[in-house]
Design a protein around this motif. Structure first.
Motif, short mmCIF file in Angstrom:
data_model
loop_
_atom_site.label_atom_id
_atom_site.label_comp_id
_atom_site.label_asym_id
_atom_site.label_seq_id
_atom_site.Cartn_x
_atom_site.Cartn_y
_atom_site.Cartn_z
N TRP A 65 0.87 -1.19 0.00
CA TRP A 65 0.00 0.00 0.00
C TRP A 65 0.90 1.22 0.00
O TRP A 65 1.75 1.37 0.87
CB TRP A 65 -0.93 0.02 1.21
CG TRP A 65 -1.89 1.17 1.16
CD1 TRP A 65 -3.14 1.18 0.63
CD2 TRP A 65 -1.66 2.52 1.63
NE1 TRP A 65 -3.72 2.43 0.74
CE2 TRP A 65 -2.83 3.27 1.35
CE3 TRP A 65 -0.60 3.16 2.25
CZ2 TRP A 65 -2.96 4.62 1.66
CZ3 TRP A 65 -0.70 4.51 2.57
CH2 TRP A 65 -1.88 5.23 2.29
N SER A 78 2.82 4.45 8.26
CA SER A 78 3.16 3.43 7.27
C SER A 78 4.64 3.08 7.30
O SER A 78 5.15 2.40 6.41
CB SER A 78 2.79 3.90 5.86
OG SER A 78 3.64 4.96 5.44
N CYS A 99 -1.05 -1.37 5.28
CA CYS A 99 -2.37 -1.89 4.90
C CYS A 99 -3.40 -1.52 5.97
O CYS A 99 -4.55 -1.18 5.63
CB CYS A 99 -2.32 -3.40 4.71
SG CYS A 99 -1.46 -3.92 3.22
N GLY A 137 -4.12 2.16 5.34
CA GLY A 137 -4.95 2.37 4.16
C GLY A 137 -6.40 1.97 4.39
O GLY A 137 -7.33 2.65 3.93
#
Length: 443
Positions: free
Chosen positions: A20, A73, A196, A199
């Motif tokens: 992602w 992230s 992920c 996201g």
């Protein structure tokens, strides 16, 4: 030579971004007015927005850069509750009077942070690649092992940890290494794919009706005489009844009160190339998360697909290019796993975590009424999610139940500290490395 450790396809970017990548696809223009304006679109900001929208309250989230470009992230994706409070509950410099009750409350809130993230993943159907397979905390010295052993009863009684001590002769039940002097195995812990998860959380907040604004920097704010705030941004002014600051390790000059209470520290991570079949499960059986008790700590785990090792730590306490940080982490990795000598690195990256002077997470209000959630001391995956939910619940109803022990007015700073520790961090890092060396030598 250090250059030999880099794979021919090496990227100076998070390996997580292969799954992602930061994106502005859900970005909207900010409105001129909202109920709650949230500065910072990490786990904390998105969790706040999601919970507010579930209560029918308008929420706008500002992100200075792209969605997901920050620590949300970039971290190791480790999840635990309570036992990760570390020095915050050690009591070494605490007033004994009343401290046991305070520690009990802190551990209970730590437990709730893990419950909160598991609830949100399940409720929203987030694709986070979450597993709860436990964590091994490696003891760097026999004295560290004894210190961990002294905490097991509290962790089990107060944090529902399911913890047990593994002496050195049993260590390979948890890790394919003889590097540590035994350690503590914690059942109530796990890990996820941080990008992920981010996201999916971003998409959930958008679906719930939060207005998400990328490339929108908060520049200044002022209180309105009749209540509420006006926040000046790079895309115009926004009026809001409440303002929530969830910038954590990226807190800047717009909120000097908060900046003076945070110590941003860089954490560095590498990802190996795909390992030979059968090797990964011998490194970390059952795909547990691993961390250790060193002052210059390391933390590591297998990737969600089980094919590579993700290895992080304090290669430097400040930002550094991969040419500097990656060789240090590679050496740390092969110290623990000599069987990985010759394995190449495909990705290396860094991001900021934020420490508080009391080593505890914090949420609350500034003297001029801004709400904040931050200072997770390198353990923000579950904690920032939890503090976001808790902040939203306070806005919705005025209180939290059960009581949140991190919601206090006591957010310490230090005299003359201005929020920029860059001059001191290299000295602190050198001192920590020396102490680690001495402790091991003297053990």
């Amino acid at each position: 030579m250090a250059a030999d450790i880099f794979h021919r396809d090496f990227k100076a970017a998070p390996w997580w971004w292969e799954w992602w990548h930061p994106s502005n696809a859900l970005s909207q223009d900010p409105p001129r007015k909202t109920d709650v304006l949230i500065v910072g679109a990490g786990y904390g900001g998105l969790s706040t927005a999601l919970e507010l929208r579930r209560g029918g309250i308008d929420a706008v989230v500002l992100e200075k850069g792209d969605f997901g470009v920050g620590a949300s992230s970039r971290n190791g994706g480790m999840v635990s509750g309570g036992v990760n409070l570390g020095k915050g509950i050690s009591g070494k410099s605490r007033d004994a009077d009343g401290w046991q009750a305070r520690k009990k409350a802190l551990l209970a809130s730590g437990v709730e942070s893990m419950t909160a993230i598991e609830d949100i993943i399940a409720r929203e159907g987030l694709q986070a690649h979450y597993i709860r397979h436990g964590r091994f905390m490696g003891a760097f010295t026999p004295a560290h092992y004894a210190d961990l052993a002294g905490k097991v009863d509290d962790f089990n009684a107060l944090a529902q940890a399911g913890a047990e001590m593994l002496p050195r002769e049993r260590q390979r039940e948890a890790i394919g290494s003889d590097y540590y002097c035994g350690g503590m195995l914690v059942e109530r812990a796990g890990h996820l794919h941080p990008a992920c998860y981010y996201g999916s959380l971003l998409a959930a907040a958008h679906k719930a009706g939060a207005v998400l604004c990328a490339q929108t920097e908060a520049l200044a704010y002022e209180r309105k005489p009749g209540g509420g705030y006006v926040v000046r941004t790079s895309k115009g002014a926004i009026e809001a009844t409440e303002v929530v600051v969830a910038t954590n390790g990226y807190t800047g000059d717009v909120t000097p009160y908060l900046r003076r209470r945070l110590v941003p520290v860089a954490s560095h991570i590498i990802a190996t190339e795909e390992l030979p079949d059968g090797l990964p499960e011998t490194l970390i059986p059952n795909s547990r998360a691993v961390a250790d008790t060193k002052r210059v700590l390391t933390y590591y785990r297998l990737s969600p697909d089980g094919k590579r090792l993700i290895f992080g730590g304090r290669a430097r306490f400040t930002q550094a290019p991969p040419q500097v940080s990656a060789p240090v982490l590679h050496r740390y990795m092969t110290d623990r796993f000599p069987q990985l000598k010759g394995v190449k690195i495909t990705h290396a990256w860094t991001g900021n975590v934020a420490f508080a002077f009391d080593w505890l997470p914090h949420m609350g209000r500034t003297p001029d009424g801004l709400r904040y959630l931050m200072a997770c001391n390198g353990n923000g995956v579950a904690m920032m999610t939890y503090l976001g939910r808790e902040t939203a619940r306070k806005i919705r109803g005025g209180s939290n139940a059960p009581a949140n022990a991190f919601d206090t007015d006591d957010f310490p700073t230090r005299r003359f500290y201005n929020g920029d520790p860059s001059w001191a961090l290299p000295v602190v890092g050198a001192w920590y490395r020396f102490r680690d060396w001495w402790d091991r030598r003297a053990a």
